[in-house]
Enzyme design. Sequence first.
Site, PDB file in Angstrom:
ATOM      1  N   ASN A  53       0.834  -1.195   0.000  1.00  2.00           N
ATOM      2  CA  ASN A  53       0.000   0.000   0.000  1.00  2.00           C
ATOM      3  C   ASN A  53       0.869   1.245   0.000  1.00  2.00           C
ATOM      4  OD1 ASN A  53      -2.605  -1.230   0.087  1.00  2.00           O
ATOM      5  ND2 ASN A  53      -2.292  -1.690   2.255  1.00  2.00           N
TER       6      ASN A  53
ATOM      7  N   CYS B 231      -4.772  -6.461  -4.921  1.00  2.00           N
ATOM      8  CA  CYS B 231      -5.167  -5.247  -5.634  1.00  2.00           C
ATOM      9  C   CYS B 231      -5.503  -5.643  -7.070  1.00  2.00           C
ATOM     10  CB  CYS B 231      -4.032  -4.218  -5.605  1.00  2.00           C
ATOM     11  SG  CYS B 231      -4.355  -2.729  -6.564  1.00  2.00           S
TER      12      CYS B 231
ATOM     13  N   CYS C 195     -10.683   1.331  -8.010  1.00  2.00           N
ATOM     14  CA  CYS C 195     -10.263   0.215  -7.144  1.00  2.00           C
ATOM     15  C   CYS C 195     -10.817  -1.065  -7.749  1.00  2.00           C
ATOM     16  CB  CYS C 195     -10.790   0.408  -5.725  1.00  2.00           C
ATOM     17  SG  CYS C 195     -10.445  -0.993  -4.635  1.00  2.00           S
TER      18      CYS C 195
ATOM     19  N   THR D  11     -10.622  -4.453  -6.866  1.00  2.00           N
ATOM     20  CA  THR D  11     -11.368  -5.354  -5.988  1.00  2.00           C
ATOM     21  C   THR D  11     -12.658  -4.692  -5.532  1.00  2.00           C
ATOM     22  OG1 THR D  11      -9.994  -4.597  -4.124  1.00  2.00           O
ATOM     23  CG2 THR D  11      -9.373  -6.685  -5.180  1.00  2.00           C
TER      24      THR D  11
END
Length: 256
Positions: A64, A73, A197, A199
């Site tokens: 991250n 990710c 994003c 996911t």
Amino acid sequence: MDLTFYKYQGTGNDFVVLDNREQNIQLSQEQVAFLCDRRKGIGADGLMLLQEKEGYDFEMVYYNADGRVGSMCGNGGRCLVAFAQFLGVVEDQAYFIASDGPHKAFLKDGLVHLQMKDVDEVEDLATATFMNTGSPHYVKQVEALQDLDVFQEGRAIRYSGRFKAEGTNVNFVEHLSENKLFVRTYERGVEDETFSCGTGVTACALAASRAGYKSPVHIQVLGGELQVSFEQEGQSFRNVFLIGPALQVFKGEISL
């Protein structure tokens, strides 16, 4: 230490990518956070290492932006597949290992199709849905999403009692016409809204299927458009694919 790095982005979700097949790159949490810093470093939502792994085309190691090891990710995985193709590690298909297990992917017509993990548990909360699509996701349907303060609203949920310790990603979704969603996401680890994003949109698409949305679901994010295809078996989801572009932005060198 001098590093050669690549910058990739998938619908505005951007990453510092490093070729670590020789296993000569060891980064501290502080160094990763520096590289991802948008004012003092390169700037990115996360950092990835492509490494060799027996039995797979490569291993994906994801950090991250705060420098901590991250969970899966989706957009990062798509970008790393494109990077592996660029390096000649794969051609148009890939089989790799990430933090949540093995993944298959293929490249077709400029898009990366990434198979996500199966989802067997979807939890209904009072005003939202919660599931793990490789990373934990809170999904809340809202109206007038463009006007929502995603940072403040998302941060409040991410640091609420249940989620404070381990954190969760928080997705706000507006149902549009013609099997399409508009999604904005507050990401843990980045601790801010991101342009996309992977996911997260996967979780939103699976949640929307319970409201009658059919595969593939089309998703509009701040950074572009994605698709999620899936097969539904009762309350479970199989053959889930995240589909979208993954582009190399630039290559550079930096000293640590």
